[in-house]
Write a protein that holds these residues in place. Structure first.
Motif, PDB file in Angstrom:
ATOM      1  N   PHE A 172      66.137  26.356  -2.521  1.00 35.74           N
ATOM      2  CA  PHE A 172      64.715  26.642  -2.442  1.00 35.74           C
ATOM      3  C   PHE A 172      64.090  25.734  -1.387  1.00 35.74           C
ATOM      4  CE2 PHE A 172      65.660  28.054  -6.823  1.00 35.74           C
ATOM      5  CZ  PHE A 172      65.203  29.361  -6.712  1.00 35.74           C
ATOM      6  N   SER A 173      63.077  26.238  -0.680  1.00 37.18           N
ATOM      7  CA  SER A 173      62.501  25.476   0.411  1.00 37.18           C
ATOM      8  C   SER A 173      60.994  25.673   0.467  1.00 37.18           C
ATOM      9  CB  SER A 173      63.178  25.864   1.724  1.00 37.18           C
ATOM     10  OG  SER A 173      62.978  24.880   2.705  1.00 37.18           O
ATOM     11  N   THR A 174      60.435  25.565   1.669  1.00 35.06           N
ATOM     12  CA  THR A 174      58.978  25.599   1.837  1.00 35.06           C
ATOM     13  C   THR A 174      58.567  26.869   2.557  1.00 35.06           C
ATOM     14  OG1 THR A 174      58.945  23.187   1.991  1.00 35.06           O
ATOM     15  CG2 THR A 174      56.990  24.367   2.763  1.00 35.06           C
ATOM     16  N   PRO A 175      57.785  27.747   1.927  1.00 35.64           N
ATOM     17  CA  PRO A 175      57.315  28.967   2.600  1.00 35.64           C
ATOM     18  C   PRO A 175      56.630  28.639   3.921  1.00 35.64           C
ATOM     19  CG  PRO A 175      56.852  29.090   0.258  1.00 35.64           C
ATOM     20  CD  PRO A 175      57.330  27.696   0.522  1.00 35.64           C
ATOM     21  N   THR A 176      56.872  29.466   4.921  1.00 36.17           N
ATOM     22  CA  THR A 176      56.382  29.170   6.258  1.00 36.17           C
ATOM     23  C   THR A 176      54.906  29.525   6.454  1.00 36.17           C
ATOM     24  OG1 THR A 176      57.213  31.340   6.960  1.00 36.17           O
ATOM     25  CG2 THR A 176      58.652  29.443   7.301  1.00 36.17           C
ATOM     26  N   LEU A 177      54.354  30.400   5.656  1.00 34.68           N
ATOM     27  CA  LEU A 177      52.954  30.800   5.782  1.00 34.68           C
ATOM     28  C   LEU A 177      52.126  30.186   4.657  1.00 34.68           C
ATOM     29  CD1 LEU A 177      53.391  34.592   6.672  1.00 34.68           C
ATOM     30  CD2 LEU A 177      52.979  32.679   8.239  1.00 34.68           C
ATOM     31  N   ALA A 178      50.976  29.637   5.008  1.00 35.56           N
ATOM     32  CA  ALA A 178      50.131  28.952   4.028  1.00 35.56           C
ATOM     33  C   ALA A 178      49.742  29.836   2.839  1.00 35.56           C
ATOM     34  CB  ALA A 178      48.880  28.389   4.705  1.00 35.56           C
ATOM     35  N   PRO A 179      49.341  31.104   3.051  1.00 36.76           N
ATOM     36  CA  PRO A 179      48.986  31.939   1.890  1.00 36.76           C
ATOM     37  C   PRO A 179      50.162  32.127   0.931  1.00 36.76           C
ATOM     38  CG  PRO A 179      48.140  32.917   3.899  1.00 36.76           C
ATOM     39  CD  PRO A 179      49.047  31.807   4.320  1.00 36.76           C
ATOM     40  N   LEU A 180      51.361  32.302   1.490  1.00 40.83           N
ATOM     41  CA  LEU A 180      52.542  32.460   0.649  1.00 40.83           C
ATOM     42  C   LEU A 180      52.851  31.170  -0.100  1.00 40.83           C
ATOM     43  CD1 LEU A 180      54.911  34.127  -0.367  1.00 40.83           C
ATOM     44  CD2 LEU A 180      56.179  33.498   1.704  1.00 40.83           C
TER      45      LEU A 180
END
Length: 237
Positions: free
Chosen positions: A150-158
């Motif tokens: 698991f990691s960090t979504p690239t888009l702020a809304p996501l």
């Protein structure tokens, strides 16, 4: 013991997974909204193992992640710290070799494997830098490392939606489907505390691997990192 804390003491994490083992794969499919199978397929493609090669699948749990290799005629060892997980796996797939192993002290000889992979398990290892070094040790020169985590979504809304799901929806779903909902609260918190894609890539490089690349899946909710063990230079004559 119902839940491990974020210090990730090995006996606590192992006991937590022992507790959820019987329904682990089912609950994973539900909580990932069916995405887990697609993620596993990408990992197998990144490992790119062929018959005649030997693969170490760490944090293999019940062996679900090991099955594509076994089914393709690849020699795979499914390793996990949790005996409960291994027992479920052995009963389900007696054709796969299951080994209890601490990823920071692997019971394998140097250069034993053509590829080492770990999916959704590096995050649960206390001192995961030592685990990365051990993976390097047991991989042959030129061999591959593939990590799915698991990691960090690239888009702020996501990222916002994902954080809300992790901290609110996921524990609620787990409460209705799992034998140990508190374990999934720990999993949600451990995901939120995990380094992002670039930081993990830097950690992998720092333990001696080279050629580190990563691919984001599902908008960065999951990332697959791939690296290669350096081949020693041949001395000039």
């Amino acid at each position: 013991m119902n839940r491990a804390d974020l210090s990730k003491q090995p006996h606590e994490v192992s006991a937590m997974f022992d507790d959820v083992a019987p329904r682990y794969d089912l609950v994973n499919d539900i909580l990932s909204l069916g995405r887990a199978r697609g993620w596993r397929k990408v990992v197998a493609e990144a490992v790119a193992a062929v018959p005649g090669e030997r693969v170490l699948d760490l944090a293999a749990g019940t062996g679900t992640s090991s099955e594509p290799y076994a089914d393709a005629g690849v020699d795979v060892v499914a390793a996990d710290l949790s005996l409960g997980m291994l027992e479920v796996g052995r009963a389900r797939r007696p054709d796969i070799e299951f080994v209890q192993a601490d990823a920071t002290q692997l019971p394998f000889a140097d250069a034993s494997f053509d590829a080492v992979t770990i999916s959704f398990g590096l995050r649960n290892i206390q001192g995961h830098g030592r685990a990365l070094a051990e993976m390097l040790r047991v991989t042959r020169p030129g061999g591959r490392l593939v990590i799915c985590e698991f990691s960090t979504p690239t888009l702020a809304p996501l990222r916002t939606v994902y954080t809300e799901y992790l901290m609110k929806a996921l524990p609620g779903i787990a409460a209705r489907t799992s034998s140990n909902p508190a374990a999934y609260q720990y999993l949600a918190e451990s995901i939120a505390a995990w380094p992002d894609q670039e930081k993990l890539a830097a950690q992998i490089l720092g333990t001696g691997w080279e050629g580190v690349q990563y691919r984001n899946l599902t908008g960065g909710i999951v990332a697959v990192h791939r690296a290669v063990k350096p081949v020693p230079a041949t001395p000039a004559r």
